[in-house]
Write an enzyme that holds these catalytic residues in place. Structure first.
Site, PDB file in Angstrom:
ATOM      1  N   LYS A  14      18.816 -19.979  26.018  1.00 52.43           N
ATOM      2  CA  LYS A  14      17.486 -20.070  26.645  1.00 52.43           C
ATOM      3  C   LYS A  14      16.680 -21.088  25.868  1.00 52.43           C
ATOM      4  O   LYS A  14      16.781 -21.145  24.644  1.00 52.43           O
ATOM      5  CB  LYS A  14      16.767 -18.726  26.553  1.00 52.43           C
ATOM      6  CG  LYS A  14      17.193 -17.736  27.594  1.00 52.43           C
ATOM      7  CD  LYS A  14      16.205 -16.566  27.589  1.00 52.43           C
ATOM      8  CE  LYS A  14      16.947 -15.266  27.716  1.00 52.43           C
ATOM      9  NZ  LYS A  14      16.305 -14.119  27.184  1.00 52.43           N
ATOM     10  N   ARG A  91      15.626 -18.717  17.383  1.00 53.81           N
ATOM     11  CA  ARG A  91      15.570 -17.272  17.154  1.00 53.81           C
ATOM     12  C   ARG A  91      16.891 -16.848  16.507  1.00 53.81           C
ATOM     13  O   ARG A  91      17.965 -17.171  17.017  1.00 53.81           O
ATOM     14  CB  ARG A  91      15.415 -16.556  18.483  1.00 53.81           C
ATOM     15  CG  ARG A  91      15.488 -15.070  18.315  1.00 53.81           C
ATOM     16  CD  ARG A  91      15.573 -14.354  19.623  1.00 53.81           C
ATOM     17  NE  ARG A  91      15.609 -12.936  19.375  1.00 53.81           N
ATOM     18  CZ  ARG A  91      16.270 -12.072  20.134  1.00 53.81           C
ATOM     19  NH1 ARG A  91      16.946 -12.486  21.176  1.00 53.81           N
ATOM     20  NH2 ARG A  91      16.264 -10.799  19.852  1.00 53.81           N
ATOM     21  N   HIS A 180      12.793  -6.966  16.787  1.00 51.66           N
ATOM     22  CA  HIS A 180      11.592  -7.354  17.544  1.00 51.66           C
ATOM     23  C   HIS A 180      10.449  -7.768  16.620  1.00 51.66           C
ATOM     24  O   HIS A 180       9.283  -7.703  17.002  1.00 51.66           O
ATOM     25  CB  HIS A 180      11.062  -6.196  18.442  1.00 51.66           C
ATOM     26  CG  HIS A 180      11.978  -5.785  19.543  1.00 51.66           C
ATOM     27  ND1 HIS A 180      12.207  -4.464  19.846  1.00 51.66           N
ATOM     28  CD2 HIS A 180      12.712  -6.497  20.417  1.00 51.66           C
ATOM     29  CE1 HIS A 180      13.045  -4.385  20.873  1.00 51.66           C
ATOM     30  NE2 HIS A 180      13.368  -5.614  21.237  1.00 51.66           N
ATOM     31  N   HIS A 208       6.661  -1.923  21.582  1.00 51.80           N
ATOM     32  CA  HIS A 208       7.376  -2.972  22.320  1.00 51.80           C
ATOM     33  C   HIS A 208       8.365  -2.248  23.228  1.00 51.80           C
ATOM     34  O   HIS A 208       9.431  -1.810  22.798  1.00 51.80           O
ATOM     35  CB  HIS A 208       8.090  -3.909  21.336  1.00 51.80           C
ATOM     36  CG  HIS A 208       8.883  -4.987  22.013  1.00 51.80           C
ATOM     37  ND1 HIS A 208       8.559  -6.321  21.954  1.00 51.80           N
ATOM     38  CD2 HIS A 208      10.010  -4.932  22.776  1.00 51.80           C
ATOM     39  CE1 HIS A 208       9.423  -7.029  22.645  1.00 51.80           C
ATOM     40  NE2 HIS A 208      10.333  -6.205  23.150  1.00 51.80           N
ATOM     41  N   LEU A 209       7.964  -2.078  24.498  1.00 55.07           N
ATOM     42  CA  LEU A 209       8.781  -1.288  25.412  1.00 55.07           C
ATOM     43  C   LEU A 209       9.363  -2.195  26.490  1.00 55.07           C
ATOM     44  O   LEU A 209       8.727  -2.462  27.513  1.00 55.07           O
ATOM     45  CB  LEU A 209       7.932  -0.179  26.061  1.00 55.07           C
ATOM     46  CG  LEU A 209       7.143   0.729  25.095  1.00 55.07           C
ATOM     47  CD1 LEU A 209       6.327   1.762  25.872  1.00 55.07           C
ATOM     48  CD2 LEU A 209       8.078   1.427  24.109  1.00 55.07           C
ATOM     49  N   ARG A 241      20.248   2.057  26.094  1.00 60.85           N
ATOM     50  CA  ARG A 241      20.605   2.524  24.743  1.00 60.85           C
ATOM     51  C   ARG A 241      20.050   3.923  24.490  1.00 60.85           C
ATOM     52  O   ARG A 241      18.928   4.230  24.898  1.00 60.85           O
ATOM     53  CB  ARG A 241      20.049   1.563  23.687  1.00 60.85           C
ATOM     54  CG  ARG A 241      20.799   0.251  23.641  1.00 60.85           C
ATOM     55  CD  ARG A 241      20.149  -0.723  22.695  1.00 60.85           C
ATOM     56  NE  ARG A 241      19.764  -1.939  23.398  1.00 60.85           N
ATOM     57  CZ  ARG A 241      19.006  -2.898  22.885  1.00 60.85           C
ATOM     58  NH1 ARG A 241      18.551  -2.797  21.660  1.00 60.85           N
ATOM     59  NH2 ARG A 241      18.722  -3.960  23.597  1.00 60.85           N
ATOM     60  N   GLY A 331       8.277  -5.723  28.879  1.00 62.44           N
ATOM     61  CA  GLY A 331       8.371  -5.427  30.316  1.00 62.44           C
ATOM     62  C   GLY A 331       7.722  -4.127  30.756  1.00 62.44           C
ATOM     63  O   GLY A 331       6.836  -4.119  31.613  1.00 62.44           O
ATOM     64  N   GLU A 384       7.346 -14.265  22.570  1.00 66.40           N
ATOM     65  CA  GLU A 384       8.189 -14.543  21.401  1.00 66.40           C
ATOM     66  C   GLU A 384       8.444 -16.038  21.231  1.00 66.40           C
ATOM     67  O   GLU A 384       8.517 -16.531  20.115  1.00 66.40           O
ATOM     68  CB  GLU A 384       9.498 -13.757  21.507  1.00 66.40           C
ATOM     69  CG  GLU A 384       9.234 -12.275  21.234  1.00 66.40           C
ATOM     70  CD  GLU A 384      10.384 -11.357  21.569  1.00 66.40           C
ATOM     71  OE1 GLU A 384      11.040 -10.867  20.647  1.00 66.40           O
ATOM     72  OE2 GLU A 384      10.625 -11.129  22.770  1.00 66.40           O
TER      73      GLU A 384
HETATM   74  P1  AMP Z   1      12.018  -6.658  29.175  1.00 64.46           P
HETATM   75  O1  AMP Z   1      13.287  -6.310  28.458  1.00 64.46           O
HETATM   76  O2  AMP Z   1      10.849  -6.822  28.266  1.00 64.46           O
HETATM   77  O3  AMP Z   1      12.185  -7.787  30.149  1.00 64.46           O
HETATM   78  O4  AMP Z   1      11.666  -5.373  30.079  1.00 64.46           O
HETATM   79  C1  AMP Z   1      12.466  -4.909  31.142  1.00 64.46           C
HETATM   80  C2  AMP Z   1      11.815  -3.676  31.745  1.00 64.46           C
HETATM   81  O5  AMP Z   1      10.479  -4.021  32.124  1.00 64.46           O
HETATM   82  C3  AMP Z   1      12.493  -3.117  32.985  1.00 64.46           C
HETATM   83  O6  AMP Z   1      12.647  -1.717  32.851  1.00 64.46           O
HETATM   84  C4  AMP Z   1      11.509  -3.368  34.117  1.00 64.46           C
HETATM   85  O7  AMP Z   1      11.416  -2.295  34.984  1.00 64.46           O
HETATM   86  C5  AMP Z   1      10.182  -3.519  33.422  1.00 64.46           C
HETATM   87  N1  AMP Z   1       9.403  -4.515  34.167  1.00 64.46           N
HETATM   88  C6  AMP Z   1       9.485  -5.853  34.029  1.00 64.46           C
HETATM   89  N2  AMP Z   1       8.627  -6.469  34.889  1.00 64.46           N
HETATM   90  C7  AMP Z   1       8.016  -5.493  35.597  1.00 64.46           C
HETATM   91  C8  AMP Z   1       7.040  -5.474  36.633  1.00 64.46           C
HETATM   92  N3  AMP Z   1       6.506  -6.598  37.130  1.00 64.46           N
HETATM   93  N4  AMP Z   1       6.651  -4.268  37.093  1.00 64.46           N
HETATM   94  C9  AMP Z   1       7.164  -3.111  36.580  1.00 64.46           C
HETATM   95  N5  AMP Z   1       8.083  -3.075  35.601  1.00 64.46           N
HETATM   96  C10 AMP Z   1       8.511  -4.235  35.126  1.00 64.46           C
END
Ligand code: AMP
Length: 397
Positions: A14, A91, A180, A208-209, A241, A331, A384
């Site tokens: 990326k 990274r 993270h 950080h979820l 996980r 996310g 990030e």
């Molecule tokens: P990440 O690893 O930070 O990309 O997060 C992925 C998680 O974020 C997944 O469980 C998605 O359901 C949630 N997520 C990402 N974008 C959205 C969105 N626009 N609305 C609701 N949940 C989202």
């Protein structure tokens, strides 16, 4: 200066080109299936929309060459040639105990990263390949490494030691490292800026979820504890996980199924979490849809997830002897108001009150607690790549 940020996986790369003066993203994209048939680069820039082109990329060297071609292409590119790129920021997942901050790449730095390969066998070797490809193809451009683990090197011994025979730490460096870190650092700094308090006086808990998730206690600008451990498998329940489980479970599963340690670890990494518990998906959008359709396993997965987040927040309030700010990011943290609301409903003992209207927003920086709330709660989108670009500039300053 233009900074090329690279996040290299074993078969992917990326990238983002960021102008570090105005912090604008000039171009970004992704090389996929490196070393596999059907490799392709996806690219978008201020001069063109997202597009995907199949290019043969047997190794990361061809991927870097493809990135350079895209960035310098006549109409869709954003620079004339690579001499306009002042630095590359990489990274790197694991810096072990060698790195408590970002570093300029030298032979010695590369050797130390290599020594951490056994701590992150899926990630570090790929990160090194990306660095070496850049060194080979952009000979005059400095490379900086930014570690996921570095921010957590401030953790005190009592937070990072596992109660195992001491020689496992002494001989094999088995301890909590946390991950993270770039995100926890970025978000906690931003939280201090938003609430107008000095970073070194603030107690912050960053949640950080994302698909991977970790929680971090940041006391006075220093990580003092975090939920991930030696590996990113520990801590809260995640997309696929397991997070923390009783270590005795491994033997019980092995006895029931005949699976070996590697196979069970694979299940804990890829088939567990909300995906495993719900049987629906690792994605919270699917989980919420299933809940609205009456799926009870999805509901219990959601509740178990919230429960672990609540537990870690409570633990970190105790560790820091208080908290001023809680920040949600990544996310789920940025987009899922239900998770935030449910988590905060368990935090009334801290004097937290949530403003439902503010909490209904998604993906933007917002205070979701009321003005009266004793602890401020924010949604702070993480970035990030920008954090890596900033670190890169700082290292070269
Ligand atoms: P990440 O690893 O930070 O990309 O997060 C992925 C998680 O974020 C997944 O469980 C998605 O359901 C949630 N997520 C990402 N974008 C959205 C969105 N626009 N609305 C609701 N949940 C989202």
């Amino acid at each position: 200066m233009e900074v090329l940020v690279i996040n290299c996986g074993s078969s992917s790369l990326k990238f983002q080109l960021i102008n570090s003066d105005n912090e604008k993203v000039l171009a970004k994209g992704l090389c996929e299936r490196i070393g596999i048939s059907g490799s392709a680069i996806t690219y978008e820039s201020v001069n063109c929309e997202k597009n995907t082109k199949e290019i043969d990329m047997p190794t990361h060297n061809e991927a870097i060459t493809a990135v350079i071609s895209a960035l310098t292409a006549e109409n869709t590119g954003v620079i004339k040639d690579m001499s306009e790129v002042g630095a590359v920021g990489h990274r790197v997942v694991h810096g072990g105990e060698y790195f408590s901050k970002s570093a300029l790449v030298t032979e010695d730095v590369l050797e130390k990263i290599e020594k951490c390969n056994n701590l992150a066998p899926l990630h570090n070797p790929a990160n090194i390949i990306g660095i070496k490809a850049c060194m080979k193809i952009m000979k005059d451009t400095p490379n900086v490494v930014v570690f996921d683990t570095a921010f957590h090197q401030t953790m005190p011994e009592e937070a990072y030691l596992y109660a195992l025979p001491r020689e496992y730490y002494d001989d094999y460096k088995i301890r909590r490292y946390g991950f993270h870190g770039t995100s926890h650092s970025f978000v906690s700094k931003r939280a201090a800026a938003i609430c107008g308090k000095p970073y070194n006086e603030l107690k912050t808990i960053v949640c950080h979820l994302g698909n991977g998730a970790s929680i971090c206690a940041v006391d006075g600008g220093k990580s003092v504890d975090t939920s991930m451990g030696l590996t990113p498998l520990a801590g809260v329940i995640m997309g696929t996980r397991s997070g923390d489980i009783d270590p005795g479970i491994l033997e019980v599963i092995a006895n029931h199924t005949g699976k070996n340690i590697s196979e069970i670890t694979e299940i804990l990494n890829k088939k567990s979490g909300v995906a495993g518990l719900s049987g629906v998906s690792s994605d919270f959008r699917d989980i919420e849809k299933a809940i609205s359709e009456g799926n009870e396993n999805a509901k219990s997965a959601f509740d178990a997830y919230v429960h672990t987040v609540v537990k870690f927040i409570g633990a970190y309030v105790a560790v820091m002897n208080g908290v001023d700010v809680i920040a949600f990011t990544a996310g789920v943290g940025e987009n899922n108001g239900h998770v935030r609301k449910d988590v905060c409903s368990h935090l009334k003992y801290l004097g937290i009150e949530i403003d439902d209207e503010a909490n209904s927003k998604r993906g933007e920086e917002v205070m979701i607690s009321t003005k009266e709330s004793k602890v401020k709660v924010y949604v702070i989108p993480t970035n990030e790549e920008l954090a890596i670009a900033r670190e890169t500039v700082e290292v070269l300053a």
